[in-house]
Design a protein around this motif. Sequence first.
Motif, mmCIF file in Angstrom:
data_model
loop_
_atom_site.group_PDB
_atom_site.id
_atom_site.type_symbol
_atom_site.label_atom_id
_atom_site.label_comp_id
_atom_site.label_asym_id
_atom_site.label_seq_id
_atom_site.Cartn_x
_atom_site.Cartn_y
_atom_site.Cartn_z
ATOM 1 N N GLU A 299 0.834 -1.211 0.000
ATOM 2 C CA GLU A 299 0.000 0.000 0.000
ATOM 3 C C GLU A 299 0.862 1.251 0.000
ATOM 4 N N HIS A 300 1.940 1.230 0.785
ATOM 5 C CA HIS A 300 2.825 2.408 0.835
ATOM 6 C C HIS A 300 3.493 2.641 -0.522
ATOM 7 N N LEU A 301 3.982 1.575 -1.131
ATOM 8 C CA LEU A 301 4.620 1.710 -2.439
ATOM 9 C C LEU A 301 3.627 2.226 -3.479
ATOM 10 N N ALA A 302 2.411 1.679 -3.462
ATOM 11 C CA ALA A 302 1.389 2.094 -4.439
ATOM 12 C C ALA A 302 0.982 3.549 -4.226
ATOM 13 N N ASN B 154 -4.302 -22.271 -2.959
ATOM 14 C CA ASN B 154 -5.495 -21.751 -2.286
ATOM 15 C C ASN B 154 -5.238 -20.383 -1.670
ATOM 16 N N VAL B 155 -4.145 -20.255 -0.940
ATOM 17 C CA VAL B 155 -3.879 -18.989 -0.258
ATOM 18 C C VAL B 155 -3.522 -17.890 -1.260
ATOM 19 N N LEU B 156 -2.913 -18.250 -2.390
ATOM 20 C CA LEU B 156 -2.588 -17.254 -3.412
ATOM 21 C C LEU B 156 -3.840 -16.693 -4.080
ATOM 22 N N LYS B 157 -4.860 -17.534 -4.259
ATOM 23 C CA LYS B 157 -6.129 -17.056 -4.817
ATOM 24 C C LYS B 157 -6.764 -16.026 -3.888
ATOM 25 N N ILE B 158 -6.713 -16.302 -2.588
ATOM 26 C CA ILE B 158 -7.259 -15.368 -1.592
ATOM 27 C C ILE B 158 -6.480 -14.057 -1.634
ATOM 28 N N LEU B 159 -5.145 -14.166 -1.662
ATOM 29 C CA LEU B 159 -4.290 -12.979 -1.682
ATOM 30 C C LEU B 159 -4.537 -12.141 -2.927
ATOM 31 N N GLU B 160 -4.608 -12.776 -4.083
ATOM 32 C CA GLU B 160 -4.811 -12.043 -5.335
ATOM 33 C C GLU B 160 -6.149 -11.306 -5.333
ATOM 34 N N ALA B 161 -7.191 -11.979 -4.841
ATOM 35 C CA ALA B 161 -8.524 -11.356 -4.797
ATOM 36 C C ALA B 161 -8.527 -10.136 -3.871
ATOM 37 N N GLU B 162 -7.841 -10.263 -2.719
ATOM 38 C CA GLU B 162 -7.802 -9.153 -1.760
ATOM 39 C C GLU B 162 -7.033 -7.956 -2.312
ATOM 40 N N ILE B 163 -5.919 -8.230 -2.982
ATOM 41 C CA ILE B 163 -5.121 -7.126 -3.535
ATOM 42 C C ILE B 163 -5.877 -6.420 -4.661
ATOM 43 N N LYS B 164 -6.548 -7.186 -5.495
ATOM 44 C CA LYS B 164 -7.316 -6.572 -6.589
ATOM 45 C C LYS B 164 -8.429 -5.681 -6.042
ATOM 46 N N ARG B 165 -8.939 -6.059 -4.873
ATOM 47 C CA ARG B 165 -9.990 -5.258 -4.244
ATOM 48 C C ARG B 165 -9.413 -4.037 -3.522
ATOM 49 N N GLU B 166 -8.293 -4.229 -2.805
ATOM 50 C CA GLU B 166 -7.746 -3.179 -1.942
ATOM 51 C C GLU B 166 -6.751 -2.260 -2.656
ATOM 52 N N ILE B 167 -5.968 -2.827 -3.612
ATOM 53 C CA ILE B 167 -4.983 -2.022 -4.352
ATOM 54 C C ILE B 167 -5.178 -2.323 -5.840
ATOM 55 N N PRO B 168 -6.282 -1.886 -6.414
ATOM 56 C CA PRO B 168 -6.678 -2.323 -7.767
ATOM 57 C C PRO B 168 -5.678 -1.999 -8.869
ATOM 58 N N LYS B 169 -4.861 -0.970 -8.710
ATOM 59 C CA LYS B 169 -3.929 -0.593 -9.776
ATOM 60 C C LYS B 169 -2.640 -1.419 -9.767
ATOM 61 N N LEU B 170 -2.437 -2.199 -8.710
ATOM 62 C CA LEU B 170 -1.203 -2.968 -8.583
ATOM 63 C C LEU B 170 -1.247 -4.222 -9.455
#
Length: 315
Positions: free
Chosen positions: A89-92, A108-124
């Motif tokens: 978040e700081h870098l973005a 499994n955990v990577l799918k969760i992580l990817e979904a969360e980042i796309k929601r929270e830091i969509p431009k990354l």
Amino acid sequence: MQNSFAKDVKKGLNAKLKYLESKYFYDEKGDYLFQKIMELNEYYLTDCELEILKNHSEHYRRFFQNAESHFSLVELGAGDGYKTKVLLEHLAENQTNFSYLPIDISGNVLKILEAEIKREIPKLKVEPYTGDYFNALDTLNKQEAGRKVLLFLGSTIGNFKYKDALKFLKKLNQRMNREDLLLIGFDLKKDPNTILNAYNDKKGITEAFNLNLLERINNELGGNFNIADFYHYPTYNPVNGEAQSYLISKKEQKVTIKSLDQSFHFQKGEPIFMEISKKYDTETINKLAKEAGFEVKENFFDQKKYFTNSLWTKR
């Protein structure tokens, strides 16, 4: 043909001193239980490293950026990215030009992580990779030019004995270029009771996490482990800094695993070695870095000096 999980279970349970590899803790239930462990009061490691990342994100950003316009932030053993998201978040927010490549054995955990980042830091830009760290880095080196910043957080290096950590880091060094960086987390030696409590929580979540590997063998390999016939037993040696976890057989028993076409005999009180979590001091960190071909640029500590994130370059 047996998969690697089956082969490793067979090898471990046929050893004179039985063991199971800790990398197999992380199926869907294991991922969930480890998230719960990170929330425990006793498990100080998460809060300490989170404090470091919050306090030094800008410092890291200045280190990571170089003359090139773009770098790849590659996280080895990313998990759910709970702590890393503070840095991302700081870098973005500061318009840093980078892409994030999380690597983990658990798809499994990577799918969760990817979904969360796309929601929270969509431009990354996020490019997850499921599987072996070294295979992923070999692929990345063929596809991506420019600086790589490798993250190896959460004291995962502590899951190796010293000689194995050295071997691992030498292999990592071979896959890094001169301009690349490594930010690596080390849990530090401290009051032995504080360390032991981190692996023996009152709620029994760490015990459930360890026992879940027996359940995974039952579910995936056709085992007939009775989970109630084993209990979790952690130890800590303040001399060598090694915290170790075992599952102990409560009685003499035989366990059959269908896909291995084999039965395994357990004596009452016989241990299965599950995991090591080695604790370091700064002198040993410097020694490890030098022997693996790195130079320590700076160590970043939490307020209690329970934990450090150490920034390394190739020597």
